[in-house]
Design a protein around this motif. Structure first.
Motif, mmCIF file in Angstrom:
data_model
loop_
_atom_site.group_PDB
_atom_site.id
_atom_site.type_symbol
_atom_site.label_atom_id
_atom_site.label_comp_id
_atom_site.label_asym_id
_atom_site.label_seq_id
_atom_site.Cartn_x
_atom_site.Cartn_y
_atom_site.Cartn_z
ATOM 1 N N PRO A 204 0.826 -1.209 0.000
ATOM 2 C CA PRO A 204 0.000 0.000 0.000
ATOM 3 C C PRO A 204 0.861 1.260 0.000
ATOM 4 O O PRO A 204 2.037 1.206 0.351
ATOM 5 N N PRO A 205 0.312 2.414 -0.383
ATOM 6 C CA PRO A 205 1.073 3.668 -0.317
ATOM 7 C C PRO A 205 1.535 3.974 1.104
ATOM 8 O O PRO A 205 1.046 3.402 2.077
ATOM 9 N N PHE A 206 2.469 4.898 1.213
ATOM 10 C CA PHE A 206 3.038 5.243 2.513
ATOM 11 C C PHE A 206 1.943 5.715 3.478
ATOM 12 O O PHE A 206 1.062 6.486 3.109
ATOM 13 N N CYS A 207 1.999 5.207 4.720
ATOM 14 C CA CYS A 207 1.026 5.499 5.775
ATOM 15 C C CYS A 207 -0.355 4.919 5.483
ATOM 16 O O CYS A 207 -1.334 5.287 6.130
ATOM 17 N N ASN A 208 -0.432 4.024 4.496
ATOM 18 C CA ASN A 208 -1.662 3.281 4.239
ATOM 19 C C ASN A 208 -1.495 1.860 4.771
ATOM 20 O O ASN A 208 -0.385 1.346 4.885
ATOM 21 N N VAL A 209 -2.599 1.233 5.103
ATOM 22 C CA VAL A 209 -2.611 -0.148 5.588
ATOM 23 C C VAL A 209 -3.595 -0.948 4.745
ATOM 24 O O VAL A 209 -4.690 -0.465 4.434
ATOM 25 N N SER A 210 -3.200 -2.160 4.352
ATOM 26 C CA SER A 210 -4.100 -3.012 3.577
ATOM 27 C C SER A 210 -4.330 -4.323 4.323
ATOM 28 O O SER A 210 -3.450 -4.817 5.027
ATOM 29 N N LEU A 211 -5.531 -4.860 4.149
ATOM 30 C CA LEU A 211 -5.870 -6.161 4.719
ATOM 31 C C LEU A 211 -6.525 -7.001 3.637
ATOM 32 O O LEU A 211 -7.583 -6.650 3.121
ATOM 33 N N LEU A 212 -5.870 -8.097 3.301
ATOM 34 C CA LEU A 212 -6.414 -9.087 2.371
ATOM 35 C C LEU A 212 -6.963 -10.236 3.199
ATOM 36 O O LEU A 212 -6.304 -10.708 4.119
ATOM 37 N N PHE A 213 -8.177 -10.691 2.909
ATOM 38 C CA PHE A 213 -8.761 -11.728 3.763
ATOM 39 C C PHE A 213 -9.615 -12.705 2.965
ATOM 40 O O PHE A 213 -10.121 -12.397 1.879
ATOM 41 N N ASP A 214 -9.762 -13.909 3.553
ATOM 42 C CA ASP A 214 -10.537 -14.967 2.901
ATOM 43 C C ASP A 214 -10.807 -16.070 3.919
ATOM 44 O O ASP A 214 -10.143 -16.157 4.955
ATOM 45 N N TRP A 215 -11.752 -16.915 3.588
ATOM 46 C CA TRP A 215 -12.022 -18.108 4.386
ATOM 47 C C TRP A 215 -11.441 -19.334 3.705
ATOM 48 O O TRP A 215 -11.398 -19.414 2.465
ATOM 49 N N LYS A 216 -11.015 -20.293 4.511
ATOM 50 C CA LYS A 216 -10.655 -21.616 4.023
ATOM 51 C C LYS A 216 -11.849 -22.542 4.243
ATOM 52 O O LYS A 216 -12.744 -22.236 5.036
ATOM 53 N N GLN A 217 -11.863 -23.666 3.565
ATOM 54 C CA GLN A 217 -12.926 -24.634 3.800
ATOM 55 C C GLN A 217 -12.893 -25.113 5.244
ATOM 56 O O GLN A 217 -11.844 -25.135 5.893
ATOM 57 N N LEU A 218 -14.049 -25.508 5.762
ATOM 58 C CA LEU A 218 -14.124 -25.986 7.139
ATOM 59 C C LEU A 218 -13.184 -27.171 7.345
ATOM 60 O O LEU A 218 -13.022 -28.016 6.467
ATOM 61 N N LEU A 219 -12.578 -27.200 8.515
ATOM 62 C CA LEU A 219 -11.635 -28.261 8.862
ATOM 63 C C LEU A 219 -12.298 -29.217 9.852
ATOM 64 O O LEU A 219 -12.926 -28.782 10.821
ATOM 65 N N THR A 220 -12.157 -30.503 9.603
ATOM 66 C CA THR A 220 -12.765 -31.512 10.474
ATOM 67 C C THR A 220 -11.721 -32.105 11.415
ATOM 68 O O THR A 220 -10.641 -32.518 10.988
ATOM 69 N N LEU A 221 -12.046 -32.106 12.697
ATOM 70 C CA LEU A 221 -11.207 -32.740 13.715
ATOM 71 C C LEU A 221 -11.901 -34.007 14.214
ATOM 72 O O LEU A 221 -13.119 -34.107 14.155
ATOM 73 N N PRO A 222 -11.144 -34.990 14.719
ATOM 74 C CA PRO A 222 -9.698 -34.947 14.966
ATOM 75 C C PRO A 222 -8.879 -35.240 13.712
ATOM 76 O O PRO A 222 -9.372 -35.819 12.751
ATOM 77 N N ILE A 223 -7.603 -34.828 13.769
ATOM 78 C CA ILE A 223 -6.607 -35.175 12.763
ATOM 79 C C ILE A 223 -5.547 -36.009 13.476
ATOM 80 O O ILE A 223 -4.854 -35.506 14.367
ATOM 81 N N LEU A 224 -5.456 -37.261 13.096
ATOM 82 C CA LEU A 224 -4.580 -38.191 13.814
ATOM 83 C C LEU A 224 -3.475 -38.721 12.921
ATOM 84 O O LEU A 224 -3.631 -38.825 11.705
ATOM 85 N N GLY A 225 -2.361 -39.056 13.570
ATOM 86 C CA GLY A 225 -1.270 -39.672 12.825
ATOM 87 C C GLY A 225 -1.670 -41.026 12.282
ATOM 88 O O GLY A 225 -1.256 -41.427 11.202
#
Length: 220
Positions: A1-22
């Motif tokens: 962004p230009p000087f003294c400006n702030v940018s925020l890029l955002f998004d969702w990921k697909q839902l994650l299912t737990l548990p995650i096991l070895g």
């Protein structure tokens, strides 16, 4: 962004299912739960940055939550959490919010939040940008790629992830391991959010405004 400006890029990921096991077992099929993952990349100017020689620093933010709503109201709530992670030393003179054109990012509630609520809160102009349909691939994809690498590392090392706190630890440990091998790997700030849903939301309406054909709106 230009000087003294702030940018925020955002998004969702697909839902994650737990548990995650070895090592997956049949019993885990009866104890599954889902989590929401919201990613943000907050870009600010460093203390050494000047108008003539700008230098920026990104903050990668991952919000983990049991709130599964992918709505405009929830997106606005997550945007506020990401903006709360700002650490730049310069006075912020303008803000840019960037997302794809999904209905949970480009909607009337988003417009009110971005162009009125945030504008009044910070006292600066706010610009809301939406990428073109099917053409928005950006740094959030890198953030989610880092998350996937951390999960693969956890499974390989037989680190079982049953709860949201286990997931945070897996991401923190995985990110630290990647950074030890490659210092250019960005630091990921993990937030476990248990905020209640807002009681109400406001919408910004305009009779002649076609929001589905709009890709940038600014407040002053």
């Amino acid at each position: 962004p230009p000087f003294c400006n702030v940018s925020l890029l955002f998004d969702w990921k697909q839902l994650l299912t737990l548990p995650i096991l070895g090592k997956q077992t049949g019993e885990t099929d009866y104890a599954q739960c889902e989590l929401s993952e919201f990613g943000g990349v907050l870009c600010e100017h460093t203390s050494e940055s000047t108008l003539a020689a700008p230098k920026t620093m990104p903050t990668y933010i991952l919000i983990l939550s049991k709130t599964l709503d992918h709505t405009q109201t929830r997106a606005n709530q997550c945007v506020d959490l990401c903006l709360g992670e700002r650490r730049g030393p310069h006075e912020m003179k303008e803000k840019h919010l960037i997302a794809d054109c999904g209905t949970h990012y480009r909607g009337w509630e988003n417009l009110y939040h971005h162009l009125i609520t945030l504008c009044k809160q910070f006292g600066i102009p706010v610009n809301s940008h939406w990428g073109c349909e099917k053409h928005t691939k950006a740094e959030c994809d890198r953030l989610f790629g880092l998350l996937d690498m951390c999960l693969k590392k956890a499974k390989k090392e037989r680190f079982d992830i049953f709860e949201i706190e286990d997931l945070k630890r897996a991401v923190d440990d995985g990110n630290a391991a990647h950074r030890s091998r490659d210092p250019s790997t960005p630091v990921v700030k993990v937030i476990v959010d248990a905020s209640a849903k807002p009681a109400f939301a406001r919408r910004l309406l305009a009779d002649s405004f076609q929001i589905t054909k709009t890709y940038c709106v600014s407040s002053v």
